[in-house]
Design a protein around this motif. Structure first.
Motif, PDB file in Angstrom:
ATOM      1  N   ILE A  44       0.819  -1.208   0.000  1.00  0.00           N
ATOM      2  CA  ILE A  44       0.000   0.000   0.000  1.00  0.00           C
ATOM      3  C   ILE A  44       0.854   1.260   0.000  1.00  0.00           C
ATOM      4  O   ILE A  44       1.929   1.294   0.600  1.00  0.00           O
ATOM      5  N   PRO A  45       0.366   2.324  -0.655  1.00  0.00           N
ATOM      6  CA  PRO A  45       0.919   3.646  -0.411  1.00  0.00           C
ATOM      7  C   PRO A  45       0.349   4.167   0.909  1.00  0.00           C
ATOM      8  O   PRO A  45      -0.864   4.141   1.111  1.00  0.00           O
ATOM      9  N   HIS A  46       1.208   4.603   1.817  1.00  0.00           N
ATOM     10  CA  HIS A  46       0.691   5.013   3.127  1.00  0.00           C
ATOM     11  C   HIS A  46       0.472   6.511   3.262  1.00  0.00           C
ATOM     12  O   HIS A  46       0.030   6.978   4.313  1.00  0.00           O
ATOM     13  N   GLY A  47       0.791   7.272   2.219  1.00  0.00           N
ATOM     14  CA  GLY A  47       0.514   8.695   2.245  1.00  0.00           C
ATOM     15  C   GLY A  47       1.597   9.502   2.933  1.00  0.00           C
ATOM     16  O   GLY A  47       2.654   8.995   3.314  1.00  0.00           O
ATOM     17  N   GLY A  48       1.321  10.780   3.105  1.00  0.00           N
ATOM     18  CA  GLY A  48       2.275  11.706   3.693  1.00  0.00           C
ATOM     19  C   GLY A  48       2.049  11.884   5.179  1.00  0.00           C
ATOM     20  O   GLY A  48       1.069  12.520   5.595  1.00  0.00           O
ATOM     21  N   GLY A  49       2.930  11.320   6.002  1.00  0.00           N
ATOM     22  CA  GLY A  49       2.810  11.461   7.448  1.00  0.00           C
ATOM     23  C   GLY A  49       1.421  11.081   7.932  1.00  0.00           C
ATOM     24  O   GLY A  49       0.851  10.074   7.495  1.00  0.00           O
ATOM     25  N   PRO A  50       0.834  11.909   8.816  1.00  0.00           N
ATOM     26  CA  PRO A  50      -0.501  11.603   9.334  1.00  0.00           C
ATOM     27  C   PRO A  50      -1.634  12.158   8.475  1.00  0.00           C
ATOM     28  O   PRO A  50      -2.805  12.041   8.858  1.00  0.00           O
ATOM     29  N   LEU A  51      -1.327  12.739   7.312  1.00  0.00           N
ATOM     30  CA  LEU A  51      -2.351  13.448   6.537  1.00  0.00           C
ATOM     31  C   LEU A  51      -3.564  12.595   6.173  1.00  0.00           C
ATOM     32  O   LEU A  51      -4.691  13.116   6.154  1.00  0.00           O
ATOM     33  N   PRO A  52      -3.424  11.293   5.895  1.00  0.00           N
ATOM     34  CA  PRO A  52      -4.637  10.515   5.608  1.00  0.00           C
ATOM     35  C   PRO A  52      -5.635  10.493   6.757  1.00  0.00           C
ATOM     36  O   PRO A  52      -6.834  10.263   6.532  1.00  0.00           O
ATOM     37  N   LEU A  53      -5.170  10.730   7.990  1.00  0.00           N
ATOM     38  CA  LEU A  53      -6.066  10.727   9.153  1.00  0.00           C
ATOM     39  C   LEU A  53      -6.581  12.111   9.502  1.00  0.00           C
ATOM     40  O   LEU A  53      -7.396  12.244  10.417  1.00  0.00           O
ATOM     41  N   LEU A  54      -6.120  13.128   8.788  1.00  0.00           N
ATOM     42  CA  LEU A  54      -6.469  14.507   9.139  1.00  0.00           C
ATOM     43  C   LEU A  54      -7.416  15.152   8.152  1.00  0.00           C
ATOM     44  O   LEU A  54      -7.624  16.372   8.185  1.00  0.00           O
ATOM     45  N   GLY A  55      -8.000  14.348   7.260  1.00  0.00           N
ATOM     46  CA  GLY A  55      -8.948  14.894   6.303  1.00  0.00           C
ATOM     47  C   GLY A  55      -8.319  15.687   5.185  1.00  0.00           C
ATOM     48  O   GLY A  55      -8.993  16.517   4.558  1.00  0.00           O
ATOM     49  N   ASP A  56      -7.057  15.461   4.891  1.00  0.00           N
ATOM     50  CA  ASP A  56      -6.370  16.214   3.846  1.00  0.00           C
ATOM     51  C   ASP A  56      -6.990  15.913   2.485  1.00  0.00           C
ATOM     52  O   ASP A  56      -7.088  14.748   2.090  1.00  0.00           O
ATOM     53  N   PRO A  57      -7.415  16.934   1.726  1.00  0.00           N
ATOM     54  CA  PRO A  57      -8.060  16.676   0.432  1.00  0.00           C
ATOM     55  C   PRO A  57      -7.151  15.995  -0.574  1.00  0.00           C
ATOM     56  O   PRO A  57      -7.632  15.270  -1.450  1.00  0.00           O
ATOM     57  N   GLY A  58      -5.844  16.197  -0.463  1.00  0.00           N
ATOM     58  CA  GLY A  58      -4.920  15.541  -1.376  1.00  0.00           C
ATOM     59  C   GLY A  58      -4.816  14.042  -1.157  1.00  0.00           C
ATOM     60  O   GLY A  58      -4.247  13.327  -1.984  1.00  0.00           O
TER      61      GLY A  58
END
Length: 276
Positions: free
Chosen positions: A20-34
């Motif tokens: 899996i791609p895990h994203g940038g830091g905690p951003l997937p858990l913070l509602g980041d639109p990107g």
């Protein structure tokens, strides 16, 4: 027992293997639109993974001189990111560790001639707890982490995976957590999206093209740095190596993966792969 895995010559079904791609830091858990598409993908993954009894996760964010496995029965979280909102340092993921499974992983690696060690104290880094908070939010599956080896040799990491192939017969889900594109400075580059697609297309073909033999696929992965835009996409390969471990673990049964994610993350196309 996993009810949606492919049987192995009439034996028990095999647990899937996932990169899996895990994203940038905690951003997937913070509602980041990107990260909207990636977050939705991770939340919907359980329907493809069955009901694993335990998880072994290889994170891009842990490197050691020799393969090392966490054996902390009650792991804390490691907030190994900087400059994010205060709430990102109060995230929790109270999954239990699995010391007995950690010992098994070490035994399998040692038996394959890959020296391995136990770390009884280390917690879960964000390569573990961020995606698992979305995939298994109840944190009710025991988890351990397996480190990368800091030589960053792709062939060694494929061999690590191969040594662990029997975990699939024990209903253990193995996850490689990294990114198919990891060049933080390049996100602002005007040609980043176009150049990243060149490498991503090569990676998708390498992992999924059923006309490739297992040997051809392995050689392409070992020689990944010669692929189009390889070093633009990965100036350093630690975020690609968890995929190598996954490939090694899955290849004997089925070397070609399914492409389960191939979409935008912060303006760059990234991919996820599943073997079952």
């Amino acid at each position: 027992m996993l009810t949606n895995s492919t049987a192995n010559d009439g034996a028990e079904p095999l647990a899937p293997v996932l990169f899996i791609p895990h994203g940038g830091g905690p951003l997937p858990l913070l509602g980041d639109p990107g990260h909207r598409l990636l977050t939705a993908f991770l939340k919907n993954l359980p329907s493809q993974l069955g009901n694993p009894s335990a998880i072994v996760l290889i994170s891009a964010h842990w490197e050691t001189a020799q393969a090392t496995v966490t054996a902390n029965a009650h792991p804390d979280l490691i907030y190994d990111y900087y400059g994010f909102p205060e709430e990102s340092y109060a995230l929790t993921y109270p999954a239990a560790g699995a010391p007995a499974l950690a010992a098994t992983v070490c035994e399998l690696l040692d038996a394959a001639g890959i020296p391995a060690a136990i770390d009884p104290n280390r917690g879960f880094d964000h390569g573990m707890f961020v995606p698992l908070s979305l995939i298994y939010p109840n944190a009710d599956i025991p988890c351990i982490q397996l480190s990368l080896i800091n030589s960053l040799d792709p062939a060694v990491h494929i061999a690590m995976g191969r040594a662990l192939k029997t975990l699939r017969e024990q209903n253990v889900l193995v996850i490689g957590s990294g990114l198919s594109f990891h060049n933080l400075r390049a996100f602002a580059h005007p040609d980043a999206a176009v150049r990243a697609v060149e490498f991503d297309d090569w990676l998708v073909e390498t992992c999924t093209d059923t006309s490739l033999s297992a040997g051809q696929r392995e050689q392409r992965l070992i020689n990944w740095a010669s692929a189009p835009q390889a070093r633009f996409s990965h100036p350093r390969e630690e975020h690609l190596l968890p995929l190598m471990v996954c490939y090694g673990l899955a290849a004997e049964h089925r070397s070609a993966a399914e492409l389960v994610f191939n979409d935008d993350m912060m303006g760059i196309k990234v991919s996820g792969f599943l073997w079952r």
